[in-house]
Design a protein around this motif. Structure first.
Motif, PDB file in Angstrom:
ATOM      1  N   PHE A 104       0.834  -1.205   0.000  1.00 20.35           N
ATOM      2  CA  PHE A 104       0.000   0.000   0.000  1.00 20.35           C
ATOM      3  C   PHE A 104       0.868   1.253   0.000  1.00 20.35           C
ATOM      4  O   PHE A 104       0.653   2.173  -0.791  1.00 20.35           O
ATOM      5  N   LEU A 105       1.871   1.283   0.886  1.00 18.52           N
ATOM      6  CA  LEU A 105       2.734   2.455   0.954  1.00 18.52           C
ATOM      7  C   LEU A 105       3.500   2.656  -0.344  1.00 18.52           C
ATOM      8  O   LEU A 105       3.637   3.786  -0.824  1.00 18.52           O
ATOM      9  N   GLU A 106       3.975   1.573  -0.943  1.00 17.46           N
ATOM     10  CA  GLU A 106       4.689   1.690  -2.208  1.00 17.46           C
ATOM     11  C   GLU A 106       3.770   2.239  -3.302  1.00 17.46           C
ATOM     12  O   GLU A 106       4.195   3.065  -4.114  1.00 17.46           O
ATOM     13  N   SER A 107       2.509   1.808  -3.335  1.00 16.98           N
ATOM     14  CA  SER A 107       1.590   2.325  -4.340  1.00 16.98           C
ATOM     15  C   SER A 107       1.294   3.797  -4.099  1.00 16.98           C
ATOM     16  O   SER A 107       1.174   4.579  -5.034  1.00 16.98           O
ATOM     17  N   GLU A 108       1.215   4.191  -2.828  1.00 21.58           N
ATOM     18  CA  GLU A 108       0.993   5.597  -2.497  1.00 21.58           C
ATOM     19  C   GLU A 108       2.177   6.452  -2.972  1.00 21.58           C
ATOM     20  O   GLU A 108       2.005   7.533  -3.489  1.00 21.58           O
ATOM     21  N   LEU A 109       3.376   5.911  -2.793  1.00 26.98           N
ATOM     22  CA  LEU A 109       4.576   6.672  -3.138  1.00 26.98           C
ATOM     23  C   LEU A 109       4.794   6.744  -4.647  1.00 26.98           C
ATOM     24  O   LEU A 109       5.468   7.653  -5.123  1.00 26.98           O
ATOM     25  N   SER A 110       4.241   5.810  -5.387  1.00 23.29           N
ATOM     26  CA  SER A 110       4.433   5.821  -6.839  1.00 23.29           C
ATOM     27  C   SER A 110       3.548   6.859  -7.517  1.00 23.29           C
ATOM     28  O   SER A 110       3.761   7.182  -8.673  1.00 23.29           O
ATOM     29  N   GLN A 111       2.579   7.383  -6.789  1.00 26.65           N
ATOM     30  CA  GLN A 111       1.699   8.409  -7.342  1.00 26.65           C
ATOM     31  C   GLN A 111       2.362   9.770  -7.171  1.00 26.65           C
ATOM     32  O   GLN A 111       3.017  10.019  -6.166  1.00 26.65           O
ATOM     33  N   PRO A 112       2.226  10.668  -8.158  1.00 28.75           N
ATOM     34  CA  PRO A 112       2.816  11.996  -8.000  1.00 28.75           C
ATOM     35  C   PRO A 112       2.197  12.729  -6.815  1.00 28.75           C
ATOM     36  O   PRO A 112       0.994  12.589  -6.564  1.00 28.75           O
ATOM     37  N   PRO A 113       3.006  13.475  -6.068  1.00 30.18           N
ATOM     38  CA  PRO A 113       2.461  14.186  -4.905  1.00 30.18           C
ATOM     39  C   PRO A 113       1.476  15.264  -5.311  1.00 30.18           C
ATOM     40  O   PRO A 113       1.638  15.914  -6.334  1.00 30.18           O
ATOM     41  N   ALA A 114       0.464  15.426  -4.494  1.00 29.71           N
ATOM     42  CA  ALA A 114      -0.540  16.481  -4.722  1.00 29.71           C
ATOM     43  C   ALA A 114      -0.008  17.768  -4.130  1.00 29.71           C
ATOM     44  O   ALA A 114       0.314  17.830  -2.958  1.00 29.71           O
ATOM     45  N   ASP A 115       0.108  18.779  -4.931  1.00 35.04           N
ATOM     46  CA  ASP A 115       0.645  20.067  -4.425  1.00 35.04           C
ATOM     47  C   ASP A 115      -0.450  21.024  -4.058  1.00 35.04           C
ATOM     48  O   ASP A 115      -1.475  21.113  -4.524  1.00 35.04           O
TER      49      ASP A 115
END
Length: 115
Positions: A104-115
């Motif tokens: 789950f954390l890896e999938s979260e990190l693979s998404q571009p950050p919301a600015d």
């Protein structure tokens, strides 16, 4: 006005609410890391990373120790137990599966950050 002391559970959920701190926890799933190595992938100052690490340490999610001149961080997986027990109380959460949590954390990190 003075704020009420934060409970351990509040500190854990507050620490987990930040994507940078979740990313740090994911990194520490692999192995202990020096603070400078933790900071390397992030586009922020070492001071900012140190503040994130302090929040994680205060919540009991990581431990920090000095080895020579280097400060090391390590994951404290037992600290998540209180949060897992609380969530299980609602009957909608299975026992914590650290492998699934890591995915789950890896999938979260693979998404571009919301600015």
């Amino acid at each position: 006005m003075t704020s009420a002391p934060q409970s351990p559970l509040d500190a854990i959920f507050a620490a987990l609410a930040d994507p940078t701190r979740r990313a740090i926890l994911t990194m520490l799933l692999e192995d202990d890391m020096a603070v400078t190595d933790v900071a390397a992938p992030f586009a922020m100052s070492l001071a900012a990373i140190s503040k994130h690490l302090a929040v994680l340490a205060e919540a009991g999610l990581i431990a920090q120790e000095k080895r020579g001149r280097v400060k090391w961080c390590k994951l404290e997986p037992e600290a998540m137990r209180a949060a897992a027990v609380w969530m299980r109380g609602f009957g909608q959460v299975d026992p914590i599966d650290l492998d699934a949590f890591e995915r789950f954390l890896e999938s979260e990190l693979s998404q571009p950050p919301a600015d």
